[in-house]
Design a protein around this motif. Structure first.
Motif, PDB file in Angstrom:
ATOM      1  N   ARG A   1      27.856 -13.024  -0.166  1.00  0.00           N
ATOM      2  CA  ARG A   1      27.852 -14.050  -1.206  1.00  0.00           C
ATOM      3  C   ARG A   1      26.435 -14.420  -1.620  1.00  0.00           C
ATOM      4  O   ARG A   1      26.158 -14.611  -2.811  1.00  0.00           O
ATOM      5  CB  ARG A   1      28.599 -15.297  -0.715  1.00  0.00           C
ATOM      6  CG  ARG A   1      28.774 -16.353  -1.807  1.00  0.00           C
ATOM      7  CD  ARG A   1      29.530 -17.564  -1.309  1.00  0.00           C
ATOM      8  NE  ARG A   1      30.882 -17.205  -0.912  1.00  0.00           N
ATOM      9  CZ  ARG A   1      31.300 -17.175   0.344  1.00  0.00           C
ATOM     10  NH1 ARG A   1      30.457 -17.480   1.333  1.00  0.00           N
ATOM     11  NH2 ARG A   1      32.536 -16.857   0.630  1.00  0.00           N
ATOM     12  N   HIS A   2      25.527 -14.494  -0.661  1.00  0.00           N
ATOM     13  CA  HIS A   2      24.138 -14.812  -0.981  1.00  0.00           C
ATOM     14  C   HIS A   2      23.508 -13.682  -1.817  1.00  0.00           C
ATOM     15  O   HIS A   2      22.751 -13.942  -2.758  1.00  0.00           O
ATOM     16  CB  HIS A   2      23.334 -15.030   0.297  1.00  0.00           C
ATOM     17  CG  HIS A   2      23.814 -16.187   1.106  1.00  0.00           C
ATOM     18  ND1 HIS A   2      23.437 -16.395   2.418  1.00  0.00           N
ATOM     19  CD2 HIS A   2      24.657 -17.210   0.781  1.00  0.00           C
ATOM     20  CE1 HIS A   2      24.027 -17.496   2.865  1.00  0.00           C
ATOM     21  NE2 HIS A   2      24.764 -18.000   1.897  1.00  0.00           N
ATOM     22  N   ALA A   3      23.846 -12.439  -1.467  1.00  0.00           N
ATOM     23  CA  ALA A   3      23.343 -11.304  -2.244  1.00  0.00           C
ATOM     24  C   ALA A   3      23.919 -11.321  -3.653  1.00  0.00           C
ATOM     25  O   ALA A   3      23.225 -11.014  -4.635  1.00  0.00           O
ATOM     26  CB  ALA A   3      23.679  -9.986  -1.546  1.00  0.00           C
ATOM     27  N   LEU A   4      25.190 -11.689  -3.762  1.00  0.00           N
ATOM     28  CA  LEU A   4      25.810 -11.781  -5.088  1.00  0.00           C
ATOM     29  C   LEU A   4      25.153 -12.880  -5.919  1.00  0.00           C
ATOM     30  O   LEU A   4      24.943 -12.720  -7.133  1.00  0.00           O
ATOM     31  CB  LEU A   4      27.308 -12.051  -4.949  1.00  0.00           C
ATOM     32  CG  LEU A   4      28.166 -10.883  -4.468  1.00  0.00           C
ATOM     33  CD1 LEU A   4      29.585 -11.359  -4.176  1.00  0.00           C
ATOM     34  CD2 LEU A   4      28.181  -9.773  -5.506  1.00  0.00           C
ATOM     35  N   ALA A   5      24.834 -14.011  -5.274  1.00  0.00           N
ATOM     36  CA  ALA A   5      24.173 -15.106  -5.991  1.00  0.00           C
ATOM     37  C   ALA A   5      22.829 -14.643  -6.547  1.00  0.00           C
ATOM     38  O   ALA A   5      22.479 -14.958  -7.688  1.00  0.00           O
ATOM     39  CB  ALA A   5      23.990 -16.304  -5.063  1.00  0.00           C
ATOM     40  N   LEU A   6      22.075 -13.899  -5.742  1.00  0.00           N
ATOM     41  CA  LEU A   6      20.786 -13.390  -6.209  1.00  0.00           C
ATOM     42  C   LEU A   6      20.984 -12.378  -7.331  1.00  0.00           C
ATOM     43  O   LEU A   6      20.254 -12.399  -8.331  1.00  0.00           O
ATOM     44  CB  LEU A   6      20.028 -12.751  -5.044  1.00  0.00           C
ATOM     45  CG  LEU A   6      18.655 -12.149  -5.390  1.00  0.00           C
ATOM     46  CD1 LEU A   6      17.727 -13.207  -5.956  1.00  0.00           C
ATOM     47  CD2 LEU A   6      18.044 -11.493  -4.149  1.00  0.00           C
TER      48      LEU A   6
ATOM     49  N   TYR B   1      24.209 -22.260  -2.797  1.00  0.00           N
ATOM     50  CA  TYR B   1      24.714 -23.312  -1.932  1.00  0.00           C
ATOM     51  C   TYR B   1      26.089 -23.810  -2.391  1.00  0.00           C
ATOM     52  O   TYR B   1      26.479 -24.937  -2.077  1.00  0.00           O
ATOM     53  CB  TYR B   1      23.723 -24.474  -1.897  1.00  0.00           C
ATOM     54  CG  TYR B   1      22.365 -24.064  -1.354  1.00  0.00           C
ATOM     55  CD1 TYR B   1      22.178 -23.883   0.005  1.00  0.00           C
ATOM     56  CD2 TYR B   1      21.296 -23.831  -2.215  1.00  0.00           C
ATOM     57  CE1 TYR B   1      20.943 -23.496   0.504  1.00  0.00           C
ATOM     58  CE2 TYR B   1      20.065 -23.433  -1.721  1.00  0.00           C
ATOM     59  CZ  TYR B   1      19.895 -23.270  -0.365  1.00  0.00           C
ATOM     60  OH  TYR B   1      18.675 -22.873   0.138  1.00  0.00           O
ATOM     61  N   ALA B   2      26.818 -22.959  -3.111  1.00  0.00           N
ATOM     62  CA  ALA B   2      28.145 -23.347  -3.599  1.00  0.00           C
ATOM     63  C   ALA B   2      29.103 -23.593  -2.448  1.00  0.00           C
ATOM     64  O   ALA B   2      29.898 -24.539  -2.478  1.00  0.00           O
ATOM     65  CB  ALA B   2      28.706 -22.268  -4.523  1.00  0.00           C
ATOM     66  N   GLU B   3      29.021 -22.766  -1.412  1.00  0.00           N
ATOM     67  CA  GLU B   3      29.945 -22.911  -0.294  1.00  0.00           C
ATOM     68  C   GLU B   3      29.742 -24.236   0.422  1.00  0.00           C
ATOM     69  O   GLU B   3      30.710 -24.915   0.784  1.00  0.00           O
ATOM     70  CB  GLU B   3      29.772 -21.754   0.681  1.00  0.00           C
ATOM     71  CG  GLU B   3      30.778 -21.775   1.823  1.00  0.00           C
ATOM     72  CD  GLU B   3      30.627 -20.586   2.744  1.00  0.00           C
ATOM     73  OE1 GLU B   3      31.583 -20.295   3.474  1.00  0.00           O
ATOM     74  OE2 GLU B   3      29.539 -19.961   2.731  1.00  0.00           O
ATOM     75  N   GLY B   4      28.474 -24.617   0.630  1.00  0.00           N
ATOM     76  CA  GLY B   4      28.221 -25.877   1.305  1.00  0.00           C
ATOM     77  C   GLY B   4      28.672 -27.075   0.489  1.00  0.00           C
ATOM     78  O   GLY B   4      29.193 -28.052   1.032  1.00  0.00           O
ATOM     79  N   THR B   5      28.500 -26.972  -0.842  1.00  0.00           N
ATOM     80  CA  THR B   5      28.886 -28.084  -1.708  1.00  0.00           C
ATOM     81  C   THR B   5      30.394 -28.198  -1.818  1.00  0.00           C
ATOM     82  O   THR B   5      30.974 -29.269  -1.609  1.00  0.00           O
ATOM     83  CB  THR B   5      28.271 -27.896  -3.102  1.00  0.00           C
ATOM     84  OG1 THR B   5      26.853 -27.804  -2.976  1.00  0.00           O
ATOM     85  CG2 THR B   5      28.630 -29.059  -4.005  1.00  0.00           C
ATOM     86  N   VAL B   6      31.021 -27.074  -2.136  1.00  0.00           N
ATOM     87  CA  VAL B   6      32.469 -27.090  -2.308  1.00  0.00           C
ATOM     88  C   VAL B   6      33.187 -27.155  -0.973  1.00  0.00           C
ATOM     89  O   VAL B   6      34.283 -27.702  -0.855  1.00  0.00           O
ATOM     90  CB  VAL B   6      32.910 -25.838  -3.109  1.00  0.00           C
ATOM     91  CG1 VAL B   6      34.418 -25.839  -3.337  1.00  0.00           C
ATOM     92  CG2 VAL B   6      32.197 -25.792  -4.452  1.00  0.00           C
TER      93      VAL B   6
ATOM     94  N   THR C   1      31.550 -12.156   2.970  1.00  0.00           N
ATOM     95  CA  THR C   1      30.768 -12.771   4.039  1.00  0.00           C
ATOM     96  C   THR C   1      29.658 -13.615   3.415  1.00  0.00           C
ATOM     97  O   THR C   1      29.383 -13.520   2.208  1.00  0.00           O
ATOM     98  CB  THR C   1      30.156 -11.702   4.945  1.00  0.00           C
ATOM     99  OG1 THR C   1      29.231 -10.915   4.177  1.00  0.00           O
ATOM    100  CG2 THR C   1      31.233 -10.788   5.512  1.00  0.00           C
ATOM    101  N   ASP C   2      29.033 -14.445   4.246  1.00  0.00           N
ATOM    102  CA  ASP C   2      27.938 -15.277   3.744  1.00  0.00           C
ATOM    103  C   ASP C   2      26.808 -14.408   3.187  1.00  0.00           C
ATOM    104  O   ASP C   2      26.240 -14.732   2.134  1.00  0.00           O
ATOM    105  CB  ASP C   2      27.402 -16.174   4.858  1.00  0.00           C
ATOM    106  CG  ASP C   2      28.413 -17.228   5.285  1.00  0.00           C
ATOM    107  OD1 ASP C   2      29.318 -17.530   4.483  1.00  0.00           O
ATOM    108  OD2 ASP C   2      28.294 -17.731   6.417  1.00  0.00           O
TER     109      ASP C   2
ATOM    110  N   ARG D   1      38.015 -11.624   6.355  1.00  0.00           N
ATOM    111  CA  ARG D   1      36.834 -10.781   6.399  1.00  0.00           C
ATOM    112  C   ARG D   1      36.884  -9.823   7.579  1.00  0.00           C
ATOM    113  O   ARG D   1      36.174  -8.821   7.616  1.00  0.00           O
ATOM    114  CB  ARG D   1      35.564 -11.648   6.473  1.00  0.00           C
ATOM    115  CG  ARG D   1      35.251 -12.341   5.162  1.00  0.00           C
ATOM    116  CD  ARG D   1      34.062 -13.274   5.281  1.00  0.00           C
ATOM    117  NE  ARG D   1      34.401 -14.456   6.061  1.00  0.00           N
ATOM    118  CZ  ARG D   1      33.580 -15.504   6.195  1.00  0.00           C
ATOM    119  NH1 ARG D   1      32.400 -15.496   5.622  1.00  0.00           N
ATOM    120  NH2 ARG D   1      33.942 -16.548   6.908  1.00  0.00           N
ATOM    121  N   ALA D   2      37.727 -10.128   8.578  1.00  0.00           N
ATOM    122  CA  ALA D   2      37.853  -9.251   9.732  1.00  0.00           C
ATOM    123  C   ALA D   2      39.061  -8.326   9.614  1.00  0.00           C
ATOM    124  O   ALA D   2      39.479  -7.723  10.588  1.00  0.00           O
ATOM    125  CB  ALA D   2      37.960 -10.080  11.009  1.00  0.00           C
ATOM    126  N   ALA D   3      39.663  -8.233   8.421  1.00  0.00           N
ATOM    127  CA  ALA D   3      40.827  -7.385   8.216  1.00  0.00           C
ATOM    128  C   ALA D   3      40.445  -5.930   8.415  1.00  0.00           C
ATOM    129  O   ALA D   3      39.282  -5.554   8.340  1.00  0.00           O
ATOM    130  CB  ALA D   3      41.402  -7.606   6.814  1.00  0.00           C
TER     131      ALA D   3
END
Length: 218
Positions: A43-48, A174-179, A39-40, A105-107
């Protein structure tokens, strides 16, 4: 007395020395590829988490890396070979991954979040090349300076690592927004290309380590 020019030089030496080999811009597609089912928020937590891990890993390599290797009798070529194997294996695994970009993600089965250290931090973001560069820079610190001067240079070096960590966070956050602007097909192409480059980097690191060992043996 340490001048502002010398402090700025140390900062730029650390940041400019680490940026090409860490390459957070090139690592962003790989980070997105490995976390695309998260989830977003995850992913943001992983980035941090990757940012913090990278900061402490680079800082430790910079300050005490040379002493640790000397204590255990480990040479940099061996570190390159071992790390290169991991980098190549990670790139190969990503290359073999199915082209599945569906949002599951809803699996029914919950996804286990990717670990923030392996492989996202080590070796994807901070690999053996980055560690070797940090250790090399740290080993060049002057040993005949007074404590206050060493402290000033040390703070400048730490600031360089902080700037590098901040760059990693921005690129990954911001990888998701860029890619994402590339679309599913474009993202798949970027991920596959980045994975192949990662595999090649691993082979190159292995070759550099082998070449260094061969020169010593010869």
């Amino acid at each position: 007395m340490i001048s502002g020019y010398e402090i700025a030089n140390v900062f730029l030496l650390v940041y400019a020395g680490l940026f090409p080999i860490v390459n957070p811009i090139g690592g962003a597609p790989i980070f997105l590829g490995l976390t695309r089912h998260c989830t977003d928020e995850e992913r943001h937590a992983l980035a941090l988490g990757v940012t913090l891990n990278s900061f402490f890993l680079l800082l430790g390599s910079l300050l005490i890396g040379s002493y640790v290797l000397e204590f255990f009798g480990i040479t940099l070529p061996i570190v390159r070979i071992a790390g290169g194997l991991i980098v190549a294996a990670t790139g190969w695994t990503l290359l073999q991954e199915k082209d599945d970009f569906t949002d599951d993600r809803a699996a029914h089965e919950p996804k286990i979040p990717t670990d923030t250290f392996y492989p996202l931090t080590m070796p994807i973001t901070v690999g053996p090349g980055s560690i070797a560069v940090a250790i090399t820079i740290g080993s060049q610190r002057p040993r005949d300076e007074v404590f206050s001067q060493l402290a000033s240079l040390g703070l400048a070096a730490i600031a360089g690592v902080v700037a590098m960590a901040a760059t990693i966070y921005v690129c990954y956050r911001y990888a998701e927004g860029t890619v994402g602007a590339l679309g599913e097909s474009g993202t798949n192409v970027v991920v596959r290309l980045s994975a192949f480059i990662l595999f090649c980097i691993g082979i190159e690191i292995i070759w550099n380590g082998y070449s260094a060992l061969a020169q010593v043996a010869g």
